[in-house]
Every structure is written in C-alpha cells, then in structure tokens.
Design a protein around this motif. Sequence first.
Motif, PDB file in Angstrom:
ATOM      1  N   UNK A 254      -2.051  20.574  77.107  1.00 22.37           N
ATOM      2  CA  UNK A 254      -2.065  20.724  76.094  1.00 22.37           C
ATOM      3  C   UNK A 254      -2.343  20.714  74.758  1.00 22.37           C
ATOM      4  N   UNK A 255      -2.152  20.733  73.304  1.00 20.75           N
ATOM      5  CA  UNK A 255      -2.398  21.152  72.319  1.00 20.75           C
ATOM      6  C   UNK A 255      -3.524  21.496  71.842  1.00 20.75           C
ATOM      7  N   UNK A 256      -3.683  19.691  71.888  1.00 17.62           N
ATOM      8  CA  UNK A 256      -5.485  19.573  71.740  1.00 17.62           C
ATOM      9  C   UNK A 256      -5.857  18.400  72.168  1.00 17.62           C
ATOM     10  N   UNK A 257      -6.566  18.231  73.394  1.00 16.20           N
ATOM     11  CA  UNK A 257      -7.526  17.073  74.519  1.00 16.20           C
ATOM     12  C   UNK A 257      -8.792  17.172  73.527  1.00 16.20           C
ATOM     13  N   UNK A 258      -9.332  15.472  73.537  1.00 18.27           N
ATOM     14  CA  UNK A 258     -10.304  14.921  74.059  1.00 18.27           C
ATOM     15  C   UNK A 258     -10.096  13.977  74.124  1.00 18.27           C
ATOM     16  N   UNK A 259     -11.187  14.021  75.596  1.00 12.07           N
ATOM     17  CA  UNK A 259     -10.777  12.376  76.424  1.00 12.07           C
ATOM     18  C   UNK A 259     -12.545  12.393  76.710  1.00 12.07           C
ATOM     19  N   UNK A 260     -12.800  10.934  76.463  1.00 13.02           N
ATOM     20  CA  UNK A 260     -14.353  11.058  76.041  1.00 13.02           C
ATOM     21  C   UNK A 260     -14.627   9.036  76.718  1.00 13.02           C
TER      22      UNK A 260
END
Length: 285
Positions: A254-260
């Motif tokens: 994924x180009x950019x992924x943030x999961x919180x």
Amino acid sequence: MKHSRRFLVLIALVVSSLAGLSPSAAQDEPDCSPNQGTVITHQIDSAALGRGKAYRLYLPPDWCSHEDLPLLIMLHGLGGDHTDWTSAGKLDETADALILAREIEPLIILMPDGEKSFFISGPQGDFETYIVEELPSAVEAEFPVATARERRFIGGLSMGGYGALYLGLKYPDHFSAIGAHSPALFPQGAQGAPIGVYGADWGRFDERAPQAIIRRDGWPADMRLFVDIGFGDGFLIPGVYDLFGALLEQQNPIAEFQGHVWPGAHNWAYWTAHAADYLRFYAGA
C-alpha cells in the motif's frame, strides 16, 4: 397611499433585479479572513437524489487567495448529518489551528448529508453519484478546489468510515487517500450488521464489504489509507481486524498505511481527540 406605492415599486425593482441571478450569485461571498477559516451551509437541488439537500463546507483562512486547494470529503455516522464534524467534532477549529501553525497546507472540507444510506445507492437515492460526482462538481463551480485525483481525499466515521472505504475502493480514480475512523465493518455472518447493506442472507457481502472487495480485487494503486478505532469499541473491532487481515494478505504494498487501535470508545471524545491526526494524514504532513 403615495408612500405605499413607492415602497411597492421599490420592492418590485429589487425582486426583478435578483430574478436574473443564479442562487450562488445572489448569495454573499463567504468571509475570507487570513486569521480564521469559515464554515458555510449551502443547498443543492440534487438530480441524483431527486430532492434538495444541505451540505456544509469548511473554507480555510485566506481561501480566496489560493488556487487548487485540496478537497477532503468527510462523511458522518448513522443518525448524524452534514453538521456533525463541525458542531460536535470541531473539525474546523482543528483545521484552523494546524493551518495557521503551518503544520498542514490549507484545504477545503466538504461535509455532505448521507441520511442513513451508508453512502451507497439504493431506495433512498443515488448517493454514490451524489457524493462522488455531483457535490464535488458543485463545489468546483464556486470555490478554488483542485480537480486532480492526487489532491482529493475521502474519510468518515462509523457509517461514514464504511462509506469512505466503499466509495474509495469503488471509485479509485476520484481519490488518492481514504480515512476510516471507527468504521462500521462486520465480518460475514456477524450479528447487528445492516441488512440494507449486505442483504438479509448476506448475499451482497462480497459486493459491498470493503474487506471482501480488497480480497477479490486487491488494493488500488497509489491509494493511501488510515484506519483507527478505539479499544473500547468492542462491537466494531472484529470487523476492523477482518479488514486488517485482508490488507495483510495483499501482495502489492500500500502506498501509505496507518492502522491504529487507540484507547477510547465510539464517541465524539475519541474522534475529536484524534482529529489532528486525521487531518495530518490527509494533508500528507
């Protein structure tokens, strides 16, 4: 009587002069202060929905001096409307603070009213066309927003988090970033899932569940993603974990992924606390 006639003639002249103006032209231009953004509510006669709808816009400080401002579409949750993100979430105040501190570049935020549609087309109207095409075109006609995909983003909370994922995945040529905040996602067969979305027998799960779409079609190229949920949001956490699983199964990065998964629950205290995180992500800061 003379004064009455003169007054009536004056009123007639004013009305006739305004009759040739479009609704947009007849409205006063919104404030354009360099020190504070402005929030306005507009009305559109929607062809996609077959009725008039109100929507809300956040215009950043000094918006009238800019060109090609990024456009962020932010969707509300079930039972909410176009006023939620500013009235309850104070998103405009957070945006002002970040823009004036030069932490993010100025952007316009479009907040539609999706009723209880989950932002999918159905008996309530063609909400997909309304959100993806009709409303952005109306904003383009009046304000300096960018038309390039790279400068258009979609996000939302709860029902709107689902809507952002679904619309971003179905229309990847329109958006370059998706934000799903406490998204209303459900594993297949889970209790409490909306029948209007998945069908009484789950027959539309593969078509409409974001995690199923990702497993079938993969993740769109050059699409950034931000997903978050409060640890106390136990009803929706299984669906978010199912989404994380679908993302981990992808072969292409994924180009950019943030999961919180942060402390907090399914409420405005949680979303307001993280509004700055959301805006920094969309702005690429």
